[in-house]
Enzyme design. Structure first.
Site, PDB file in Angstrom:
ATOM      1  N   ARG A 141      69.408   0.236  47.177  1.00 25.92           N
ATOM      2  CA  ARG A 141      67.996  -0.159  48.084  1.00 25.92           C
ATOM      3  C   ARG A 141      68.203   0.485  49.392  1.00 25.92           C
ATOM      4  O   ARG A 141      69.168   0.807  50.062  1.00 25.92           O
ATOM      5  CB  ARG A 141      68.076  -1.905  48.283  1.00 25.92           C
ATOM      6  CG  ARG A 141      67.888  -2.645  47.103  1.00 25.92           C
ATOM      7  CD  ARG A 141      68.128  -4.045  47.478  1.00 25.92           C
ATOM      8  NE  ARG A 141      67.917  -5.041  46.301  1.00 25.92           N
ATOM      9  CZ  ARG A 141      68.793  -5.293  45.575  1.00 25.92           C
ATOM     10  NH1 ARG A 141      70.127  -5.050  46.085  1.00 25.92           N
ATOM     11  NH2 ARG A 141      68.500  -6.189  44.669  1.00 25.92           N
ATOM     12  N   ARG A 188      65.302   3.129  42.514  1.00 23.22           N
ATOM     13  CA  ARG A 188      66.034   2.143  41.807  1.00 23.22           C
ATOM     14  C   ARG A 188      65.256   2.002  40.385  1.00 23.22           C
ATOM     15  O   ARG A 188      66.179   1.944  39.379  1.00 23.22           O
ATOM     16  CB  ARG A 188      65.801   0.818  42.597  1.00 23.22           C
ATOM     17  CG  ARG A 188      66.822  -0.129  42.138  1.00 23.22           C
ATOM     18  CD  ARG A 188      66.839  -1.344  43.224  1.00 23.22           C
ATOM     19  NE  ARG A 188      67.277  -2.472  42.673  1.00 23.22           N
ATOM     20  CZ  ARG A 188      68.964  -2.674  42.975  1.00 23.22           C
ATOM     21  NH1 ARG A 188      69.462  -1.749  43.559  1.00 23.22           N
ATOM     22  NH2 ARG A 188      69.232  -3.864  42.697  1.00 23.22           N
ATOM     23  N   HIS A 199      61.712   1.548  46.273  1.00 22.11           N
ATOM     24  CA  HIS A 199      62.283   1.157  44.907  1.00 22.11           C
ATOM     25  C   HIS A 199      61.814   1.703  43.711  1.00 22.11           C
ATOM     26  O   HIS A 199      62.406   1.520  42.735  1.00 22.11           O
ATOM     27  CB  HIS A 199      61.465  -0.153  44.680  1.00 22.11           C
ATOM     28  CG  HIS A 199      62.007  -1.252  43.639  1.00 22.11           C
ATOM     29  ND1 HIS A 199      62.810  -1.943  43.865  1.00 22.11           N
ATOM     30  CD2 HIS A 199      61.314  -1.469  42.521  1.00 22.11           C
ATOM     31  CE1 HIS A 199      63.432  -2.662  42.799  1.00 22.11           C
ATOM     32  NE2 HIS A 199      62.360  -2.385  42.226  1.00 22.11           N
ATOM     33  N   LYS A 221      70.587  -7.927  50.234  1.00 21.51           N
ATOM     34  CA  LYS A 221      69.589  -8.814  49.544  1.00 21.51           C
ATOM     35  C   LYS A 221      70.418 -10.232  49.248  1.00 21.51           C
ATOM     36  O   LYS A 221      69.860 -11.257  49.395  1.00 21.51           O
ATOM     37  CB  LYS A 221      68.696  -8.079  48.535  1.00 21.51           C
ATOM     38  CG  LYS A 221      67.892  -9.037  47.840  1.00 21.51           C
ATOM     39  CD  LYS A 221      67.032  -8.176  47.036  1.00 21.51           C
ATOM     40  CE  LYS A 221      65.980  -9.400  46.311  1.00 21.51           C
ATOM     41  NZ  LYS A 221      65.075  -8.421  45.309  1.00 21.51           N
ATOM     42  N   TYR A 268      62.167  -3.535  34.394  1.00 18.99           N
ATOM     43  CA  TYR A 268      62.608  -2.169  33.890  1.00 18.99           C
ATOM     44  C   TYR A 268      62.750  -1.938  32.357  1.00 18.99           C
ATOM     45  O   TYR A 268      62.371  -0.661  32.051  1.00 18.99           O
ATOM     46  CB  TYR A 268      63.887  -1.697  34.466  1.00 18.99           C
ATOM     47  CG  TYR A 268      64.324  -2.362  35.790  1.00 18.99           C
ATOM     48  CD1 TYR A 268      63.668  -1.425  36.832  1.00 18.99           C
ATOM     49  CD2 TYR A 268      65.138  -3.163  36.199  1.00 18.99           C
ATOM     50  CE1 TYR A 268      63.931  -1.616  38.232  1.00 18.99           C
ATOM     51  CE2 TYR A 268      65.330  -3.559  37.530  1.00 18.99           C
ATOM     52  CZ  TYR A 268      64.703  -2.657  38.497  1.00 18.99           C
ATOM     53  OH  TYR A 268      64.933  -2.918  39.933  1.00 18.99           O
ATOM     54  N   HIS A 273      72.644  -6.654  40.081  1.00 18.68           N
ATOM     55  CA  HIS A 273      71.865  -7.829  40.056  1.00 18.68           C
ATOM     56  C   HIS A 273      72.734  -9.164  39.894  1.00 18.68           C
ATOM     57  O   HIS A 273      73.574  -8.914  39.277  1.00 18.68           O
ATOM     58  CB  HIS A 273      70.877  -7.543  38.704  1.00 18.68           C
ATOM     59  CG  HIS A 273      69.953  -6.745  38.844  1.00 18.68           C
ATOM     60  ND1 HIS A 273      69.285  -6.038  37.963  1.00 18.68           N
ATOM     61  CD2 HIS A 273      68.960  -6.334  40.155  1.00 18.68           C
ATOM     62  CE1 HIS A 273      68.187  -5.360  38.320  1.00 18.68           C
ATOM     63  NE2 HIS A 273      68.207  -5.331  39.792  1.00 18.68           N
TER      64      HIS A 273
END
Length: 408
Positions: free
Chosen positions: A248, A349, A346, A273, A381, A372
């Site tokens: 990120r 990513r 993003h 995050k 995704y 994640h």
């Protein structure tokens, strides 16, 4: 409130602004505010600069007028208490961003209770802040419609916050969830009032926008842009980090020298995050770009942060600056220049995840690479994994179709 320092030294502030190119109108506003504060100090029981600003809320004013007053009074606070002159970089700390400071006491008490309750439970501060900001905006709208307490909030007012008169959805499902989180915590504070408002919140279907993924041509053009003479070594290193690591933007901005393990060829990051640590391979192309930046361009300031601003005083790069670097790369590459085109960090990513999926990388490996915390975070995704989606296509041979369907 002791204003002696402001009284004795405010001319230094005004002289600084004159010598640094501030317009005369803006300086005049500062002078007027200083004179008002010094003249009215004896007749008011101000305890802080916040109290001085709150005096303006007793009479209706436009948002622009109040924003201007917050900026000026906040700058005076920084000068008087900390000796800081305006520099265009440091925002005043008079109030946090948002509508909280505009709320009536009971609405503020709800948010205060929620924050204390969730801190005790260990909820992440960034989550608490986001939910508080959304709820403060919601309560301020209720307040604008006449509610001065939770008992006075009406169902019509709540629904109008989420849906316009013509039926257009104004707030998302995630926005509603943030508000709901605050009122659920509030059940332990004022159970009947909070339960009543929870019942007013509309049922919204959670939706996800289609992500405009990066094409292979766009990736090629971006890599070409990284070699452009107008693209610095720092920006090249950051762009390649985005392309090859899936980090990120905030995590790239937060990299330090210790984040790079040159011997083991690894990048070590604790994600901002989720606070979950991740370890990513340091590829040769990314490692060489970082090394070139450190050897040829980065100023020696003593800062431990890897990436610095390109102008004096060479401060650590802010997370928001990563998006500006992406925008510049897109301009040089000649891609995504139409209004509304998605070009935030993003997309890189998403590109890494979809590329790994197409190449058959196991989902647990992708989840670990992206850091994640939940397996279903990979679900968005999957929609761009066209290689495997095509394998799910059904043959239409069994369905009778006229020949002209296939004719040009």
């Amino acid at each position: 409130m002791d204003l002696q320092n402001l009284k004795e030294h405010h001319e230094e502030l005004l002289s600084f602004m004159e010598n640094n190119g501030y317009c005369s109108t803006y300086i005049h506003r500062f002078r007027d505010e200083i004179n008002r504060i010094l003249a009215d100090a004896d007749s008011h029981r101000w305890q802080s600069y916040q109290d001085i600003y709150l005096e303006y809320l007793k009479v209706p004013h436009s948002k622009d007028y109040l924003r201007n007053k917050r900026t000026i009074i906040g700058a005076l606070e920084q000068f008087d208490l900390f000796g800081h002159f305006p520099d265009g970089r440091h925002r005043h700390t008079l109030f946090e961003r948002g509508s909280y400071h505009l709320l009536v006491p009971e609405f503020q008490e709800l948010i205060d209770f929620y924050r204390a309750y969730e801190v005790q439970r260990g909820k992440k501060e960034s989550t608490i802040r986001g939910e508080s900001l959304n709820t403060a905006s919601f309560l301020y709208r209720m307040q604008e419609q006449g509610a001065r307490s939770l008992d006075e909030v009406t169902e019509d007012a709540v629904l109008s916050f989420f849906v316009s008169d013509d039926g257009t959805l104004q707030k998302s499902c995630s926005y509603k969830k943030n508000i709901s989180a605050v009122f659920k915590a509030g059940l332990k504070w004022k159970e009947p009032q909070c339960r009543r408002i929870l019942g007013f919140l509309p049922l919204l279907r959670e939706t996800r926008k289609n992500i405009r993924y990066l094409t292979q041509d766009e990736v090629r053009l971006l890599r070409d842009a990284a070699e452009n003479d107008g693209f610095s070594a720092r920006n090249k290193a950051i762009l390649l980090l985005l392309l090859f690591t899936g980090l990120r933007g905030c995590d790239i901005a937060g990299l330090t020298f210790s984040s790079i393990d040159w011997e083991k060829e690894r990048i070590l990051v604790e994600q901002q995050k989720t606070s979950v640590p991740v370890e990513i391979p340091l590829s040769a192309v990314v490692g060489n770009a970082i090394y070139d930046y450190l050897a040829e361009e980065r100023p020696d300031t003593g800062s431990l942060r890897l990436f610095l601003s390109e102008t004096h005083p060479f401060s650590p790069l802010a997370a928001g600056s990563i998006g500006n670097i992406v925008a510049k790369a897109c301009r040089l590459a000649g891609i995504r220049q139409e209004p509304g085109d998605r070009k935030g960090t993003h997309i890189f990513r998403h590109n890494l995840a979809s590329t790994m999926l197409e190449n058959g990388v196991p989902q647990p490996v992708i989840t670990q690479t992206l850091g994640h915390t939940a397996p279903d975070s990979l679900e968005p995704y999957l929609r761009a994994d066209f290689v495997h989606l095509k394998e799910c296509a059904l043959s239409i041979e069994a369905f009778p179709l006229a020949e002209e369907v296939f004719s040009l």
